[in-house]
Write a protein that holds these residues in place. Structure first.
Motif, PDB file in Angstrom:
ATOM      1  N   ARG A  34      38.477  15.388  -9.243  1.00 43.08           N
ATOM      2  CA  ARG A  34      39.043  16.671  -8.832  1.00 43.08           C
ATOM      3  C   ARG A  34      40.565  16.647  -8.925  1.00 43.08           C
ATOM      4  NH1 ARG A  34      37.493  16.591  -3.963  1.00 43.08           N
ATOM      5  NH2 ARG A  34      35.340  17.094  -4.443  1.00 43.08           N
ATOM      6  N   ALA A  35      41.162  15.524  -8.546  1.00 49.60           N
ATOM      7  CA  ALA A  35      42.621  15.414  -8.647  1.00 49.60           C
ATOM      8  C   ALA A  35      43.081  15.425 -10.099  1.00 49.60           C
ATOM      9  CB  ALA A  35      43.095  14.147  -7.949  1.00 49.60           C
ATOM     10  N   LEU A  36      42.309  14.774 -10.977  1.00 45.31           N
ATOM     11  CA  LEU A  36      42.679  14.775 -12.399  1.00 45.31           C
ATOM     12  C   LEU A  36      42.553  16.159 -12.999  1.00 45.31           C
ATOM     13  CD1 LEU A  36      41.051  11.427 -13.589  1.00 45.31           C
ATOM     14  CD2 LEU A  36      43.467  11.893 -13.181  1.00 45.31           C
ATOM     15  N   ARG A  37      41.557  16.927 -12.568  1.00 46.64           N
ATOM     16  CA  ARG A  37      41.402  18.288 -13.081  1.00 46.64           C
ATOM     17  C   ARG A  37      42.520  19.195 -12.604  1.00 46.64           C
ATOM     18  NH1 ARG A  37      35.827  17.400 -11.958  1.00 46.64           N
ATOM     19  NH2 ARG A  37      36.088  18.492  -9.982  1.00 46.64           N
ATOM     20  N   ASN A  38      43.062  18.908 -11.429  1.00 50.38           N
ATOM     21  CA  ASN A  38      44.111  19.770 -10.880  1.00 50.38           C
ATOM     22  C   ASN A  38      45.500  19.395 -11.363  1.00 50.38           C
ATOM     23  OD1 ASN A  38      42.207  21.208  -9.428  1.00 50.38           O
ATOM     24  ND2 ASN A  38      42.377  19.906  -7.620  1.00 50.38           N
ATOM     25  N   VAL A  39      45.606  18.322 -12.149  1.00 51.62           N
ATOM     26  CA  VAL A  39      46.913  17.937 -12.666  1.00 51.62           C
ATOM     27  C   VAL A  39      47.387  18.981 -13.660  1.00 51.62           C
ATOM     28  CG1 VAL A  39      48.162  16.224 -14.024  1.00 51.62           C
ATOM     29  CG2 VAL A  39      46.540  15.482 -12.299  1.00 51.62           C
ATOM     30  N   LYS A  40      48.592  19.456 -13.472  1.00 52.94           N
ATOM     31  CA  LYS A  40      49.132  20.482 -14.350  1.00 52.94           C
ATOM     32  C   LYS A  40      49.619  19.843 -15.640  1.00 52.94           C
ATOM     33  CE  LYS A  40      50.596  23.653 -10.694  1.00 52.94           C
ATOM     34  NZ  LYS A  40      51.748  24.399 -10.123  1.00 52.94           N
TER      35      LYS A  40
END
Length: 208
Positions: free
Chosen positions: A116-122
């Motif tokens: 989830r954190a990797l997907r939210n990386v801009k």
């Protein structure tokens, strides 16, 4: 039991006091939003607004507690006041809390949280071009000096060769071959010109 009921009835009949005011920090005098204002030993209480203001109803014999994260608890005993409304300004003092020893234990990371954190990386935005990219200049299809050769001019020195080339079988075949080659060249040039003209639109400019 009867005494307890009488005390409860007397407490219910006692006049209430409207306590209002503001809560701020003692050093900076800035308002403290989100502070808890609660009547002690009851469930009545409110939370200060963005400017630190509050308003709560209590009995003259109650004590009001003011709490906020990072500040010491402030007590305000009403002391049996006979006023129906009381305006106060409460200043909370910072509380320095010392943390004890913290033990960190290694554990398996949660893959769902990592994904989830990797997907939210801009992702970085693409660089903005400084200007519009111009198309390349069109190349000339035909050379400047590609004019057709001039027809031979008959001269007095070779009248026989000219007559032979004009009426002989070999001359006719040569002219026929020249005509076929000229048609092939013209067709090839027409196809090349049509392919080249695809980059133009209504003769208004070159479009690659």
């Amino acid at each position: 039991m009867a005494l307890w009921l009488l005390a409860g009835a007397a407490r219910a009949q006692a006049p209430s006091v409207r306590v209002s005011g503001s809560v701020s920090e003692a050093q900076t005098r800035l308002p403290v939003p989100g502070a808890t204002v609660q009547v002690q030993r009851t469930r009545r209480g409110v939370v200060t607004g963005t400017t630190g203001d509050f308003s709560v109803d209590a009995l003259p014999t109650d004590t009001i507690l003011f709490r906020a994260l990072g500040y010491k608890t402030h007590r305000l005993p009403l002391g049996g006041t006979g006023l129906s409304q009381l305006v106060v300004r409460i200043q909370l003092v910072r509380d320095s809390v010392r943390l004890g020893e913290v033990q960190v234990t290694a554990d398996r990371p949660d893959r769902a949280i990592i994904n989830r954190a990797l997907r939210n990386v801009k992702r970085p935005a693409p660089p903005v071009a400084s200007g519009a990219k111009r198309p390349p200049k069109p190349k000339p299809l035909f050379a400047v000096d590609s004019a057709a050769p001039k027809a031979p001019v008959p001269t007095i020195a070779s009248p026989v060769s000219l007559l032979y080339d004009q009426f002989s079988r070999e001359g006719k075949q040569r002219r026929k071959m020249e005509q076929i080659e000229a048609e092939q060249k013209a067709e090839k040039a027409r196809k090349a010109r049509a392919e080249y003209n695809k980059a133009f639109k209504d003769n208004r400019g070159y479009e690659p």
